[in-house]
Motif scaffolding. Sequence first.
Motif, PDB file in Angstrom:
ATOM      1  N   ASP A 267      33.235   2.006  16.542  1.00 51.28           N
ATOM      2  CA  ASP A 267      34.505   2.735  16.529  1.00 51.28           C
ATOM      3  C   ASP A 267      34.443   4.017  15.704  1.00 51.28           C
ATOM      4  N   GLY A 268      33.319   4.279  15.062  1.00 53.68           N
ATOM      5  CA  GLY A 268      33.167   5.482  14.254  1.00 53.68           C
ATOM      6  C   GLY A 268      33.597   5.332  12.807  1.00 53.68           C
ATOM      7  N   LYS A 269      33.983   4.131  12.395  1.00 53.36           N
ATOM      8  CA  LYS A 269      34.373   3.890  11.000  1.00 53.36           C
ATOM      9  C   LYS A 269      33.127   3.614  10.165  1.00 53.36           C
ATOM     10  N   LEU A 270      33.193   4.014   8.893  1.00 53.57           N
ATOM     11  CA  LEU A 270      32.067   3.762   7.994  1.00 53.57           C
ATOM     12  C   LEU A 270      31.939   2.279   7.698  1.00 53.57           C
ATOM     13  N   LYS A 271      30.698   1.800   7.739  1.00 51.73           N
ATOM     14  CA  LYS A 271      30.432   0.417   7.334  1.00 51.73           C
ATOM     15  C   LYS A 271      30.383   0.353   5.818  1.00 51.73           C
ATOM     16  N   LYS A 272      30.513  -0.830   5.290  1.00 50.92           N
ATOM     17  CA  LYS A 272      30.417  -1.079   3.861  1.00 50.92           C
ATOM     18  C   LYS A 272      28.997  -0.721   3.390  1.00 50.92           C
ATOM     19  N   PRO A 273      28.846   0.060   2.286  1.00 49.97           N
ATOM     20  CA  PRO A 273      27.504   0.383   1.788  1.00 49.97           C
ATOM     21  C   PRO A 273      26.723  -0.889   1.440  1.00 49.97           C
ATOM     22  N   HIS A 274      25.416  -0.862   1.704  1.00 46.87           N
ATOM     23  CA  HIS A 274      24.568  -2.017   1.426  1.00 46.87           C
ATOM     24  C   HIS A 274      23.134  -1.564   1.234  1.00 46.87           C
ATOM     25  N   TYR A 275      22.388  -2.355   0.476  1.00 45.09           N
ATOM     26  CA  TYR A 275      20.967  -2.091   0.244  1.00 45.09           C
ATOM     27  C   TYR A 275      20.130  -2.936   1.200  1.00 45.09           C
ATOM     28  N   HIS A 276      19.041  -2.356   1.671  1.00 43.49           N
ATOM     29  CA  HIS A 276      17.997  -3.102   2.368  1.00 43.49           C
ATOM     30  C   HIS A 276      16.795  -3.121   1.432  1.00 43.49           C
ATOM     31  N   LEU A 277      16.304  -4.297   1.122  1.00 40.37           N
ATOM     32  CA  LEU A 277      15.098  -4.448   0.310  1.00 40.37           C
ATOM     33  C   LEU A 277      13.995  -4.974   1.207  1.00 40.37           C
ATOM     34  N   LEU A 278      12.859  -4.316   1.198  1.00 39.51           N
ATOM     35  CA  LEU A 278      11.715  -4.721   2.013  1.00 39.51           C
ATOM     36  C   LEU A 278      10.566  -5.079   1.090  1.00 39.51           C
ATOM     37  N   PHE A 279      10.066  -6.292   1.238  1.00 35.99           N
ATOM     38  CA  PHE A 279       8.974  -6.776   0.397  1.00 35.99           C
ATOM     39  C   PHE A 279       7.660  -6.638   1.142  1.00 35.99           C
ATOM     40  N   GLN A 280       6.642  -6.160   0.446  1.00 39.32           N
ATOM     41  CA  GLN A 280       5.343  -5.888   1.037  1.00 39.32           C
ATOM     42  C   GLN A 280       4.359  -7.003   0.698  1.00 39.32           C
ATOM     43  N   GLY A 281       4.580  -8.164   1.236  1.00 38.83           N
ATOM     44  CA  GLY A 281       3.692  -9.283   0.978  1.00 38.83           C
ATOM     45  C   GLY A 281       4.457 -10.586   0.928  1.00 38.83           C
ATOM     46  N   THR A 282       3.782 -11.579   0.426  1.00 43.13           N
ATOM     47  CA  THR A 282       4.348 -12.918   0.368  1.00 43.13           C
ATOM     48  C   THR A 282       4.741 -13.247  -1.063  1.00 43.13           C
ATOM     49  N   LEU A 283       5.957 -13.703  -1.232  1.00 42.27           N
ATOM     50  CA  LEU A 283       6.439 -14.107  -2.546  1.00 42.27           C
ATOM     51  C   LEU A 283       6.241 -15.603  -2.725  1.00 42.27           C
ATOM     52  N   SER A 284       5.882 -15.998  -3.936  1.00 45.28           N
ATOM     53  CA  SER A 284       5.835 -17.428  -4.234  1.00 45.28           C
ATOM     54  C   SER A 284       7.269 -17.934  -4.315  1.00 45.28           C
ATOM     55  N   GLN A 285       7.426 -19.224  -4.285  1.00 50.81           N
ATOM     56  CA  GLN A 285       8.765 -19.809  -4.359  1.00 50.81           C
ATOM     57  C   GLN A 285       9.455 -19.430  -5.669  1.00 50.81           C
ATOM     58  N   SER A 286       8.721 -19.406  -6.760  1.00 51.23           N
ATOM     59  CA  SER A 286       9.334 -19.069  -8.052  1.00 51.23           C
ATOM     60  C   SER A 286       9.709 -17.572  -8.099  1.00 51.23           C
ATOM     61  N   GLU A 287       8.898 -16.704  -7.500  1.00 47.80           N
ATOM     62  CA  GLU A 287       9.246 -15.281  -7.457  1.00 47.80           C
ATOM     63  C   GLU A 287      10.500 -15.064  -6.622  1.00 47.80           C
ATOM     64  N   TRP A 288      10.570 -15.764  -5.496  1.00 51.27           N
ATOM     65  CA  TRP A 288      11.731 -15.636  -4.619  1.00 51.27           C
ATOM     66  C   TRP A 288      13.008 -16.053  -5.354  1.00 51.27           C
ATOM     67  N   LYS A 289      12.943 -17.105  -6.150  1.00 49.51           N
ATOM     68  CA  LYS A 289      14.109 -17.548  -6.926  1.00 49.51           C
ATOM     69  C   LYS A 289      14.519 -16.495  -7.942  1.00 49.51           C
ATOM     70  N   ARG A 290      13.547 -15.827  -8.579  1.00 47.63           N
ATOM     71  CA  ARG A 290      13.878 -14.782  -9.550  1.00 47.63           C
ATOM     72  C   ARG A 290      14.549 -13.597  -8.873  1.00 47.63           C
ATOM     73  N   VAL A 291      14.079 -13.229  -7.685  1.00 46.02           N
ATOM     74  CA  VAL A 291      14.691 -12.121  -6.946  1.00 46.02           C
ATOM     75  C   VAL A 291      16.114 -12.461  -6.577  1.00 46.02           C
ATOM     76  N   TYR A 292      16.292 -13.676  -6.057  1.00 47.54           N
ATOM     77  CA  TYR A 292      17.617 -14.087  -5.620  1.00 47.54           C
ATOM     78  C   TYR A 292      18.560 -14.201  -6.779  1.00 47.54           C
TER      79      TYR A 292
END
Length: 71
Positions: free
Chosen positions: A46-71
């Motif tokens: 409709d031409g209305k602005l969407k809510k601002p948001h960040y896209h984060l792209l990870f370059q590799g595989t995170l361990s389960q503990s790293e993923w928890k820290r990010v989240y």
Amino acid sequence: MKKILCTALVCYPESIPDEANLFSEIEKSISVGFKYILHDKDKTKDGKLKKPHYHLLFQGTLSQSEWKRVY
């Protein structure tokens, strides 16, 4: 150790308690590289602005503990 592959994450600025330090804290907490972009000019069909948001792209595989820290 179990690994979790994460290619992307979307988050909204208002959901980040300390937005100014978010990306430096993530960088300290994980062993892979990442990039991010703030989308604040996206429009709906409709031409209305969407809510601002960040896209984060990870370059590799995170361990389960790293993923928890990010989240």
